[in-house]
Write a protein that holds these residues in place. Structure first.
Motif: not given
Lengths: 221, 221
Positions: B205-207, B202, B215, B211-213, B180, B13, B217
């Motif tokens: 993005h998806l989850r 960006c 991203v 728990a990681a997102v 996170p 994070l 780019l």
């Protein structure tokens, strides 16, 4: 017991809380408003900031809206840095600057504004009273606690102010919506802070309707 | 056309790609493995790294697994920094260090290792060949493109290597799982880089399940 909380404080993917070149026309810096896209669509925001907004007015409900609303619950006082209060720097030239928010700001509590330059309190409509604190962050927190009478205290910002309180381990919890944009420059929230060593941990995160990921940090006991 | 891609490169994070105090026992630094929790549960990871893993072996499927697998698709060559290849610093004392991954590394392509110290290529089992490049990042990319013969090139890391390629605007796309956790110290991926000015945005993005997102780019045309 009163907790010091950062709520709905949006940052970019690259960690910026505001864009570069803040001025009267760009209070969040260039690109800064992109951080709060998630907020601008909520019913809570529209009721507070859009002319004609009312109980039945527009705006979306859901996770984003619930979190925006939660940021105002059980708050007995606010603390903010001077740059969040306005663009005036140095000694106050006169009493004419009364905040960004018009005659009835959305706070409805005492708001302690950190500044190096004394100024008489400003009583606004709707119960907001701006009180200017020149004795530093610990004094502002003590005064806010007294004013809040057991309710929580919301630390509004900006980034430099939050960083001061984090470094002193005075913030109890933070709700940080991370927006999927890159700002590249501006005010960084975390740079040079070792949040882990300061005792913070991520306790939860969830995704809102408008692409921000809501991250929650708490100071560990 | 060959694209240079960063895939499954996890950050915290607070923006760190590895924790502090990297050494032989902590190749990702202290706290670093927490960044890749999302990965360690995937079927793709288990098939590659867990003894006895096979086509019907364990591991979770879903978004995390699909992304982990996608990172290996259509890759004709890898580039990595010397610190990702191993903990040895300075001139190579001998030929004994052959990477972290045993005799059959999971690359199965030529892998161009950036170093200031020449060394003969190392042919491993399964088609991985480590080739040591002393002429800098542009030369490594040119050699990787030739080896990849139209397929994409994966830029493995670490953070310092990716930062060099970003600064030169040579990276075409990045998949960054944001975990996170707070690391507080270590190797920062973005510090001092203005990704917006460098032309990145960006795009998605998806989850994931863990728990990681994720991203994404991309360099804008």
């Amino acid at each position: 017991m009163s907790r010091l909380k950062v709520q709905s404080f949006s940052i970019s993917l690259d960690g910026f809380a505001a864009g570069p070149d803040q001025d009267l026309e760009h209070p969040l810096g260039v690109g800064g408003p992109d951080l709060a896209t998630w907020l601008f669509h909520t019913r809570t925001w529209k009721q507070m900031h859009v002319a004609g907004g009312d109980e039945t007015g527009g705006g979306e409900t859901g996770v984003d809206d619930e979190l925006a609303a939660k940021g105002f619950e059980n708050i007995g006082a606010w603390i903010m840095g001077r740059n969040m209060f306005g663009p005036v720097r140095g000694p106050w030239p006169d009493e004419s600057w009364r905040g960004w928010w018009g005659e009835e700001p959305p706070y409805h509590t005492p708001v302690f504004v950190l500044t190096h330059h004394a100024r008489a309190p400003l009583l606004m409509k709707g119960g907001t009273e701006f009180r200017f604190v020149t004795q530093g962050i610990e004094s502002a927190l003590a005064q806010a606690k007294e004013a809040a009478a057991g309710k929580d205290i919301r630390l509004g910002g900006g980034a430099a102010t939050i960083r001061q309180y984090l470094r002193a381990r005075l913030v109890d919890e933070l709700h940080l919506p991370v927006s999927p944009v890159l700002l590249g420059q501006g005010e960084h929230l975390f740079a040079g802070l070792d949040l882990r060593a300061l005792g913070y941990a991520c306790t939860k995160h969830l995704r809102g309707e408008r692409a921000a990921v809501h991250v929650f940090l708490e100071k560990q006991p």
